[in-house]
Motif scaffolding. Sequence first.
Motif, short mmCIF file in Angstrom:
data_model
loop_
_atom_site.label_atom_id
_atom_site.label_comp_id
_atom_site.label_asym_id
_atom_site.label_seq_id
_atom_site.Cartn_x
_atom_site.Cartn_y
_atom_site.Cartn_z
N ILE A 67 -62.84 -45.80 -26.19
CA ILE A 67 -61.54 -46.40 -25.94
C ILE A 67 -60.59 -46.20 -27.13
N ARG A 68 -61.14 -46.11 -28.34
CA ARG A 68 -60.30 -45.86 -29.51
C ARG A 68 -59.59 -44.52 -29.37
N GLN A 69 -60.34 -43.50 -28.94
CA GLN A 69 -59.73 -42.18 -28.75
C GLN A 69 -58.68 -42.24 -27.64
N MET A 70 -58.99 -43.01 -26.58
CA MET A 70 -58.04 -43.14 -25.48
C MET A 70 -56.73 -43.75 -25.98
N LEU A 71 -56.84 -44.82 -26.79
CA LEU A 71 -55.65 -45.49 -27.31
C LEU A 71 -54.83 -44.58 -28.22
N ALA A 72 -55.51 -43.75 -29.00
CA ALA A 72 -54.82 -42.82 -29.88
C ALA A 72 -54.03 -41.79 -29.07
N GLY A 73 -54.56 -41.41 -27.91
CA GLY A 73 -53.90 -40.38 -27.11
C GLY A 73 -52.85 -40.91 -26.17
N ALA A 74 -52.93 -42.21 -25.82
CA ALA A 74 -52.06 -42.75 -24.77
C ALA A 74 -50.67 -43.11 -25.27
N GLN A 75 -50.40 -42.97 -26.55
CA GLN A 75 -49.08 -43.30 -27.07
C GLN A 75 -48.08 -42.22 -26.65
N GLY A 76 -46.99 -42.65 -26.06
CA GLY A 76 -45.89 -41.72 -25.79
C GLY A 76 -45.96 -40.96 -24.49
N PHE A 77 -46.70 -41.48 -23.48
CA PHE A 77 -46.73 -40.82 -22.18
C PHE A 77 -45.37 -40.99 -21.48
N ASP A 78 -44.83 -39.87 -20.98
CA ASP A 78 -43.65 -39.95 -20.11
C ASP A 78 -44.05 -40.08 -18.65
N LEU A 79 -45.23 -39.56 -18.33
CA LEU A 79 -45.74 -39.64 -16.96
C LEU A 79 -47.26 -39.81 -17.04
N LEU A 80 -47.75 -40.82 -16.33
CA LEU A 80 -49.18 -41.10 -16.31
C LEU A 80 -49.80 -40.59 -15.01
N LEU A 81 -50.89 -39.85 -15.13
CA LEU A 81 -51.72 -39.51 -13.97
C LEU A 81 -52.96 -40.41 -14.06
N LEU A 82 -52.99 -41.48 -13.27
CA LEU A 82 -54.14 -42.38 -13.27
C LEU A 82 -55.13 -41.88 -12.24
N ILE A 83 -56.28 -41.46 -12.72
CA ILE A 83 -57.27 -40.77 -11.89
C ILE A 83 -58.30 -41.76 -11.37
N VAL A 84 -58.54 -41.73 -10.04
CA VAL A 84 -59.56 -42.56 -9.40
C VAL A 84 -60.40 -41.67 -8.50
N ALA A 85 -61.68 -41.59 -8.78
CA ALA A 85 -62.56 -40.75 -7.95
C ALA A 85 -62.77 -41.40 -6.59
N ALA A 86 -62.71 -40.59 -5.54
CA ALA A 86 -62.85 -41.11 -4.18
C ALA A 86 -64.21 -41.72 -3.93
N ASP A 87 -65.26 -41.20 -4.56
CA ASP A 87 -66.60 -41.74 -4.30
C ASP A 87 -66.84 -43.07 -5.01
N ASP A 88 -66.23 -43.28 -6.19
CA ASP A 88 -66.42 -44.52 -6.95
C ASP A 88 -65.37 -45.58 -6.67
N GLY A 89 -64.13 -45.15 -6.49
CA GLY A 89 -63.03 -46.10 -6.37
C GLY A 89 -62.61 -46.64 -7.74
N VAL A 90 -61.85 -47.73 -7.70
CA VAL A 90 -61.36 -48.34 -8.94
C VAL A 90 -62.54 -48.96 -9.69
N ARG A 128 -57.28 -45.89 -1.62
CA ARG A 128 -55.82 -46.06 -1.70
C ARG A 128 -55.46 -47.56 -1.71
N ALA A 129 -56.17 -48.34 -0.88
CA ALA A 129 -55.93 -49.78 -0.83
C ALA A 129 -56.32 -50.44 -2.16
N GLU A 130 -57.41 -49.99 -2.77
CA GLU A 130 -57.81 -50.54 -4.07
C GLU A 130 -56.74 -50.28 -5.13
N ILE A 131 -56.16 -49.10 -5.08
CA ILE A 131 -55.11 -48.74 -6.05
C ILE A 131 -53.88 -49.62 -5.85
N GLU A 132 -53.54 -49.89 -4.58
CA GLU A 132 -52.38 -50.73 -4.30
C GLU A 132 -52.59 -52.14 -4.85
N ILE A 133 -53.81 -52.65 -4.76
CA ILE A 133 -54.13 -53.97 -5.32
C ILE A 133 -54.02 -53.94 -6.84
#
Length: 634
Positions: A67-90, A128-133
């Motif tokens: 998560i530390r690496q994630m936080l270092a990289g997430a600064q300054g996003f203009d557009l987020l692609l939030l990825i959710v695998a269809a087999d696992d869900g959120v 898709r419903a999980e993402i909407e929630i």
Amino acid sequence: MRAIIGTAGHIDHGKTALVRALTGIDTDRLPEERDRGISIELGFAYLDLPGGDRAGIVDVPGHERFIRQMLAGAQGFDLLLLIVAADDGVMPQTEEHFEICHLLGVRQAIFVITKTDLVDRERVDEVRAEIEILAAGTGLEDAPVLAVSAHSGDGIDELRREIVERLARAERRAGSGPFRLPVDRASVVKGHGVVVTGTAAGGGVAPGDELTIVPGERLVRVREVQVHERRVESAEAGQRVALNLAGVERGEIRRGDCLVSAGVPAQTSRFDALVEIRPSARKPVRSHQRVRLYLGTSERLGRIVWLDGLRAVEPRSSAYAQIAVDENVVAFVGDRFVLRDETASYTLGGGRVLVARAARHGSSDTVGPMLEKIDGDNPAARVAGFVEATPGLGLAPRDVALELGMAEDDVRSLAAGAPDLCLLPDERAPALVAPADRCRRWKELITDRIGRHHASHPTSPGIELERLANLREVRGDPHGLKVLVETMIAGGELTRRGGRVALPDHRPSVEEGDAELAGRVLEAVRSAGTMPPGLKQMSEEFGVSIRKLAEIVSVLCDRGEVVKVSSDLVFSRPVLDDVESKLRAALAEREKITAAEFRDLIGATRKYCIPLLDFLDRSGVTVRQGDYRRLRSR
């Protein structure tokens, strides 16, 4: 195009595969990442856009241990692609990554359901419903949800079109202000030396620029600038930037450091902020609680101190706070940050920096109204709130501009037109922007202190500036005090007497018991003509201290009865006028005069002639040229 696309989501949900399908670039560069099939470090790529532009892509690791690496990289996003695998869900990391991106102020997103080739349509609809929630009640609840398969290529073209459309709407970051680059990677490139990368958070940079590595004060020079593997003449805020640096070794710069324009204040040990506590905090966050701060690419331990008397803040609530860190961190107004618990197990919340270099606040201080101004949309109110929230009288317009990310001329014009601000000493050449009520309060304190000095020391011509600096409220800002005193002198509110300041109507007077002594001093000086007794001699003859004698002489000088020509010698005013008249007449005939000739002219010894000639030089009557004096031309 100045734009950064970021991926986020749970481990093994296909983020890296999606980036590869979109760009053809594999962001897993470490052997361990390829062997294990998961991202451990930040990955970087770029997406070619219509018209020849490129957008940077930051692929963050999904495992909770990274998560530390994630936080270092997430600064300054203009557009987020939030990825959710269809087999696992959120999944848990989906939720945490989403929380973090929300706290970092991401305003544009696309939810991407991946691995659709492994499930049926019904399962895709469930995800898709999980993402909407997940997105309900947030600023991203209206973001589109697209289903793709990186394996088969289904939906990739539609996703690429949606990315282009969303980037066209994205709010561009200002390129003004000082350059700063939070470093997310540093390496040595053979034949080039040290190369660092990061997302430029402000300003611009070009080859030849001098930058400072902070924390610390090491200066480096930019040899070369690249954006998306292309050499460029300059780079700006919002771009993925690689800098080839001179003047630094590999071990002297690392992730978590920041490169800032040379000479710009950037480090801080405490800052004021608006902080939002998220549901993931699980319970109220107490004042003075230990926290872990993530700002830019840096990570620091510290404490959160709620302001205006708050003892704790509940989840789903926001309040003003001061973050005090154990080690200096780089911060600027408007920077977003994330707070996790001390052990980095879960996210508490996050917020936005309002005062980057803040003073320590007392328990009774009311800070909220000032921070509310800074947090608003009114530029003049932001300037007013910022100078009100900082210690001392005020700040230089340049410093206000640097801290707020504004142009210096705009700060000056806003301050000139704002009734709650003042420019000192004047609007044409302002040294300080200050709150008007603070200026009035300081003026009252200064005037009162000088008045009390006059009452207790009537023989004194005024008070030294250093003694005014001991006033409790002005203590700690000698520069602000000096600027305000000079402003008051220029406005006729004070007058300068030698190295002291006084009220305009003050006239030094001899105390009742010293009138006889004053008469004796005046008579001694008058009767001695051009060879008067010195202060030390009179002190011994009259049996008084030199300090008392100096007070008496100061009053006589202020009355115009005597003139002090050196630290020990005082001449009667009529005698001095006669000396000057004789000298002018002599120089009108012969043009120049030696010290010996001057001695004979006035009938005095060298002990008196040299101090007199030096005084006449300082007074603008004569000018020295070698061993001679001439009249100073007017």
